[in-house]
Design an enzyme around this catalytic site. Structure first.
Site, PDB file in Angstrom:
ATOM      1  N   GLU A 106       1.045  -1.099  -0.172  1.00  0.00           N
ATOM      2  CA  GLU A 106       0.161  -0.121  -0.053  1.00  0.00           C
ATOM      3  C   GLU A 106       0.890   1.351  -0.007  1.00  0.00           C
ATOM      4  O   GLU A 106       0.354   2.418   0.124  1.00  0.00           O
ATOM      5  CB  GLU A 106      -1.056  -0.100   1.067  1.00  0.00           C
ATOM      6  CG  GLU A 106      -0.230  -0.091   2.668  1.00  0.00           C
ATOM      7  CD  GLU A 106      -1.434  -0.097   3.641  1.00  0.00           C
ATOM      8  OE1 GLU A 106      -1.364  -1.362   4.174  1.00  0.00           O
ATOM      9  OE2 GLU A 106      -1.969   0.677   4.029  1.00  0.00           O
ATOM     10  N   CYS A 138      -3.753  -3.137   4.218  1.00  0.00           N
ATOM     11  CA  CYS A 138      -2.849  -4.145   4.699  1.00  0.00           C
ATOM     12  C   CYS A 138      -3.356  -5.640   4.386  1.00  0.00           C
ATOM     13  O   CYS A 138      -2.572  -6.627   4.494  1.00  0.00           O
ATOM     14  CB  CYS A 138      -2.741  -4.144   6.091  1.00  0.00           C
ATOM     15  SG  CYS A 138      -2.318  -2.739   6.835  1.00  0.00           S
ATOM     16  N   HIS A 269      -3.330 -10.070  11.899  1.00  0.00           N
ATOM     17  CA  HIS A 269      -2.748  -8.647  11.338  1.00  0.00           C
ATOM     18  C   HIS A 269      -2.243  -8.132  12.624  1.00  0.00           C
ATOM     19  O   HIS A 269      -3.047  -7.761  13.774  1.00  0.00           O
ATOM     20  CB  HIS A 269      -3.611  -8.026  10.554  1.00  0.00           C
ATOM     21  CG  HIS A 269      -3.130  -6.707  10.171  1.00  0.00           C
ATOM     22  ND1 HIS A 269      -1.824  -6.385   9.709  1.00  0.00           N
ATOM     23  CD2 HIS A 269      -3.744  -5.474  10.553  1.00  0.00           C
ATOM     24  CE1 HIS A 269      -1.604  -5.318   9.454  1.00  0.00           C
ATOM     25  NE2 HIS A 269      -2.789  -4.389  10.008  1.00  0.00           N
ATOM     26  N   LYS A 278      -6.148  -7.704  21.627  1.00  0.00           N
ATOM     27  CA  LYS A 278      -7.544  -7.387  21.484  1.00  0.00           C
ATOM     28  C   LYS A 278      -8.449  -8.402  20.718  1.00  0.00           C
ATOM     29  O   LYS A 278      -9.810  -8.592  20.783  1.00  0.00           O
ATOM     30  CB  LYS A 278      -7.900  -6.042  21.046  1.00  0.00           C
ATOM     31  CG  LYS A 278      -7.478  -5.021  22.199  1.00  0.00           C
ATOM     32  CD  LYS A 278      -7.692  -3.657  21.289  1.00  0.00           C
ATOM     33  CE  LYS A 278      -6.968  -2.439  22.206  1.00  0.00           C
ATOM     34  NZ  LYS A 278      -7.790  -1.875  23.253  1.00  0.00           N
ATOM     35  N   SER A 347      -7.493  -2.223   6.056  1.00  0.00           N
ATOM     36  CA  SER A 347      -8.578  -0.946   6.314  1.00  0.00           C
ATOM     37  C   SER A 347      -9.280  -0.699   4.911  1.00  0.00           C
ATOM     38  O   SER A 347      -8.909  -1.092   3.876  1.00  0.00           O
ATOM     39  CB  SER A 347      -7.564   0.234   6.777  1.00  0.00           C
ATOM     40  OG  SER A 347      -7.227   0.042   7.990  1.00  0.00           O
TER      41      SER A 347
HETATM   42  N1  CAA Z   1       1.369   2.357  30.811  1.00  0.00           N
HETATM   43  C1  CAA Z   1       0.585   1.192  30.294  1.00  0.00           C
HETATM   44  N2  CAA Z   1      -0.287   1.080  29.320  1.00  0.00           N
HETATM   45  C2  CAA Z   1      -0.727   2.589  28.847  1.00  0.00           C
HETATM   46  C3  CAA Z   1      -0.220   3.501  29.472  1.00  0.00           C
HETATM   47  C4  CAA Z   1       1.036   3.586  30.536  1.00  0.00           C
HETATM   48  N3  CAA Z   1       1.502   4.574  31.112  1.00  0.00           N
HETATM   49  N4  CAA Z   1      -0.825   4.751  28.883  1.00  0.00           N
HETATM   50  C5  CAA Z   1      -1.673   4.289  28.103  1.00  0.00           C
HETATM   51  N5  CAA Z   1      -1.577   2.939  28.149  1.00  0.00           N
HETATM   52  C6  CAA Z   1      -2.613   1.986  27.366  1.00  0.00           C
HETATM   53  C7  CAA Z   1      -3.847   2.445  27.179  1.00  0.00           C
HETATM   54  O1  CAA Z   1      -4.663   2.063  28.065  1.00  0.00           O
HETATM   55  C8  CAA Z   1      -4.288   1.689  25.880  1.00  0.00           C
HETATM   56  O2  CAA Z   1      -4.457   0.427  26.250  1.00  0.00           O
HETATM   57  P1  CAA Z   1      -5.698  -0.211  25.631  1.00  0.00           P
HETATM   58  O3  CAA Z   1      -6.120  -0.207  24.295  1.00  0.00           O
HETATM   59  O4  CAA Z   1      -5.776  -1.941  26.193  1.00  0.00           O
HETATM   60  O5  CAA Z   1      -7.018   0.645  26.358  1.00  0.00           O
HETATM   61  C9  CAA Z   1      -3.065   1.904  25.026  1.00  0.00           C
HETATM   62  O6  CAA Z   1      -1.983   2.222  26.045  1.00  0.00           O
HETATM   63  C10 CAA Z   1      -3.038   2.770  24.006  1.00  0.00           C
HETATM   64  O7  CAA Z   1      -3.345   4.089  24.476  1.00  0.00           O
HETATM   65  P2  CAA Z   1      -4.341   5.129  23.972  1.00  0.00           P
HETATM   66  O8  CAA Z   1      -5.678   4.457  23.363  1.00  0.00           O
HETATM   67  O9  CAA Z   1      -4.654   6.367  24.765  1.00  0.00           O
HETATM   68  O10 CAA Z   1      -3.281   5.432  22.774  1.00  0.00           O
HETATM   69  P3  CAA Z   1      -3.647   6.656  21.768  1.00  0.00           P
HETATM   70  O11 CAA Z   1      -4.949   7.053  21.563  1.00  0.00           O
HETATM   71  O12 CAA Z   1      -2.573   7.668  21.751  1.00  0.00           O
HETATM   72  O13 CAA Z   1      -3.342   5.825  20.116  1.00  0.00           O
HETATM   73  C11 CAA Z   1      -3.868   4.272  18.579  1.00  0.00           C
HETATM   74  C12 CAA Z   1      -3.646   4.360  19.978  1.00  0.00           C
HETATM   75  C13 CAA Z   1      -5.482   4.645  18.338  1.00  0.00           C
HETATM   76  C14 CAA Z   1      -3.810   2.572  18.327  1.00  0.00           C
HETATM   77  C15 CAA Z   1      -2.852   4.901  17.537  1.00  0.00           C
HETATM   78  O14 CAA Z   1      -1.556   4.301  17.882  1.00  0.00           O
HETATM   79  C16 CAA Z   1      -3.190   4.841  16.235  1.00  0.00           C
HETATM   80  O15 CAA Z   1      -3.796   5.570  15.679  1.00  0.00           O
HETATM   81  N6  CAA Z   1      -2.270   3.879  15.403  1.00  0.00           N
HETATM   82  C17 CAA Z   1      -2.498   3.910  14.005  1.00  0.00           C
HETATM   83  C18 CAA Z   1      -4.005   2.840  13.846  1.00  0.00           C
HETATM   84  C19 CAA Z   1      -3.960   1.550  13.926  1.00  0.00           C
HETATM   85  O16 CAA Z   1      -2.939   0.882  14.032  1.00  0.00           O
HETATM   86  N7  CAA Z   1      -4.897   0.973  14.108  1.00  0.00           N
HETATM   87  C20 CAA Z   1      -5.088  -0.516  14.150  1.00  0.00           C
HETATM   88  C21 CAA Z   1      -6.441  -0.989  13.631  1.00  0.00           C
HETATM   89  S1  CAA Z   1      -6.389  -0.639  11.833  1.00  0.00           S
HETATM   90  C22 CAA Z   1      -5.307  -1.787  11.074  1.00  0.00           C
HETATM   91  O17 CAA Z   1      -4.842  -2.715  11.436  1.00  0.00           O
HETATM   92  C23 CAA Z   1      -4.838  -1.510   9.701  1.00  0.00           C
HETATM   93  C24 CAA Z   1      -3.339  -0.792   9.792  1.00  0.00           C
HETATM   94  O18 CAA Z   1      -2.209  -1.806   9.755  1.00  0.00           O
HETATM   95  C25 CAA Z   1      -3.050   0.535  10.190  1.00  0.00           C
END
Ligand code: CAA
Length: 436
Positions: A106, A138, A269, A278, A347
């Site tokens: 991609e 992906c 994936h 999850k 996605s």
């Molecule tokens: N110690 C331990 N854990 C902590 C922590 C700390 N100090 N602070 C936060 N965490 C945990 C949170 O509790 C959370 O865990 P859960 O999901 O189990 O609740 C985890 O860390 C992540 O925290 P946030 O949700 O607050 O993180 P964020 O909002 O900053 O970003 C994300 C997370 C949305 C995944 C971001 O990284 C993102 O947008 N990533 C790209 C998108 C992606 O990968 N999506 C996946 C599905 S799509 C797909 O699979 C296609 C692809 O390849 C892109």
């Protein structure tokens, strides 16, 4: 109007009802695998420090410890070529055996010319070869893999093998929530009859698709855009849909027909490790397991597949297959003859759940390929170097190759570390590559 009635498709017998791996009555699957990563990586603790975030959020919260970072002379073509060369050399495969070459990506380097054409030339594959690129976020690599399985099952292969390479550089904007989930790398797979790594169950997959805007990259952008938390939900919904169809197709809505049909491991994936966790929790819920049982199942059935991905980061099309390599690298010997599940998500979205059985030869073959060599060859980058590489990355597509001088200098470097290199573009804006 056509009044002809058609009978409903007959239910596919479960794997325990046939001695073969699928309705084709032949063994078809992944014969060999190898991966490649860029020369540099960033430790997520270093990124966390600069971003003012506790390292635990990235390491435990997301499940990522390091991410690969590409330099301007590394791109999806060089990574694909590196992975494929490691496979061909390590598994002792003659390129003349290949009749189909598909690259899933991609992050292609051209709107028209496919990465697969560059790869075909750089590897010296036969001209009598079907060559193309697949894109669906992906899912593109899985589209290529399923196409290759059907190509062999249909008889088009005529004894030849297919080379499927998943290659990507995952980029999000600096300082965005997606930044710690970047990565770069390629996974090459040889698909053939009587494979040495894993027999795949052709014709028994479960699919799911929906039109969602969870992750996208407009044509003018290098960095992806993402609705992060929504993308997690889309992934889980797609898993539930694909798994439900897979269970129906395999007659497993009431659990596996026999103990030998149980999925003892599942690779998902892996955009980041926590996502796979999850996903497994969701599947356990569907299977009626309580939380404690789901946690124990995760440790045993999923964790080994996340060790390599946690050192590389998201490699988009190749992420599922890096998870499979991780699993086989750590456990192939004890999994010989066992059935494992595979879940691919792209996605947009498309997803597929499928399964296969690990071959007794797998452990010895992967040892011969030395699959983890690319990680030993890497260097840790400082945060400043990472930022510098990201800046250079933005201009790499339009950098003039400086004709022969540049190529000669690059070729000399190339002799040192044997890696394919991208030099830049020539005056007609054609990309210039060299390999030894
Ligand atoms: N110690 C331990 N854990 C902590 C922590 C700390 N100090 N602070 C936060 N965490 C945990 C949170 O509790 C959370 O865990 P859960 O999901 O189990 O609740 C985890 O860390 C992540 O925290 P946030 O949700 O607050 O993180 P964020 O909002 O900053 O970003 C994300 C997370 C949305 C995944 C971001 O990284 C993102 O947008 N990533 C790209 C998108 C992606 O990968 N999506 C996946 C599905 S799509 C797909 O699979 C296609 C692809 O390849 C892109």
């Amino acid at each position: 109007m056509n009044n002809e009635t058609r009978s409903a498709p007959s239910a596919t017998p479960s794997p325990s009802q046939t001695s073969q791996t699928g309705p084709t009555g032949r063994r078809i699957g992944i014969d060999a695998m190898a991966f490649a990563v860029p020369r540099g990586y960033l430790d997520l603790a270093d990124l966390a420090q600069v971003r003012g975030v506790p390292a635990a959020k990235y390491v435990q919260g997301l499940g990522v410890t390091q991410m690969s970072v590409a330099a301007p002379d590394e791109d999806p073509v060089t990574l694909a070529t590196d992975a494929a060369r490691r496979l061909l050399r390590g598994a002792g495969v003659d390129p003349s055996q290949i009749g189909l070459c598909i690259v899933g990506t991609e992050t292609a380097v051209d709107h028209s010319k496919p990465v697969a054409s560059y790869l075909h030339g750089l590897l010296g594959l036969p001209s009598a070869c079907r060559v193309f690129e697949t894109k669906h976020a992906c899912f593109g690599g899985t589209a290529g893999l399923q196409n290759a399985l059907d190509w062999i099952a249909a008889g088009s292969a005529r004894g030849r093998s297919a080379l499927i390479v998943c290659t990507d550089i995952a980029r999000y904007s600096l300082n965005s929530p997606g930044e710690p989930t970047q990565g770069a790398g390629a996974v090459a797979m040889l698909i053939s009859e009587n494979p040495r790594l894993i027999d795949l169950e052709v014709g028994r997959t479960g699919c799911f698709a929906a039109n969602v805007h969870d992750f996208w990259r407009p044509l003018y952008r290098k960095d992806a855009l993402v609705d992060g938390h929504f993308s997690v939900q889309c992934y889980l919904d797609a898993l539930a849909g694909a798994y439900a169809e897979w269970r129906g197709v395999n007659g497993e809505t009431g659990g596996p027909a026999s103990e030998s049909d149980r999925l003892v491991r599942t690779c998902y994936h892996v955009p980041y490790g926590k996502m796979a966790r999850k996903a497994h929790q969701r599947r356990c819920q569907i299977d009626g397991l309580d939380e404690a049982a789901a946690d124990a199942s995760y440790q045993r059935e999923v964790e080994p597949s996340l060790r390599l991905p946690s050192q590389v980061g998201n490699i988009y099309t190749g992420s599922l297959y890096l998870a499979l390599l991780s699993l086989l690298h750590h456990e192939a010997a004890e999994l010989a003859g066992q059935r494992i599940g595979l879940f691919s998500y792209g996605s947009g979205c498309a997803a597929e759940f499928f399964a296969g059985r690990v071959r007794p030869e797998a452990a010895a073959l992967l040892a011969a390929i030395d699959v983890t060599a690319p990680l030993r060859e890497r260097q840790r980058l400082t945060f400043a170097q990472y930022e510098e590489l990201r800046k250079g990355d933005a201009q790499a597509d339009q950098r003039p190759a400086d004709a022969a001088g540049e190529i000669e200098r690059g070729a000399a470097l190339h002799l040192v570390d044997q890696r394919p290199r991208y030099f830049g573009i020539d005056p007609q804006e054609r990309r210039i590559y060299a390999v030894q």
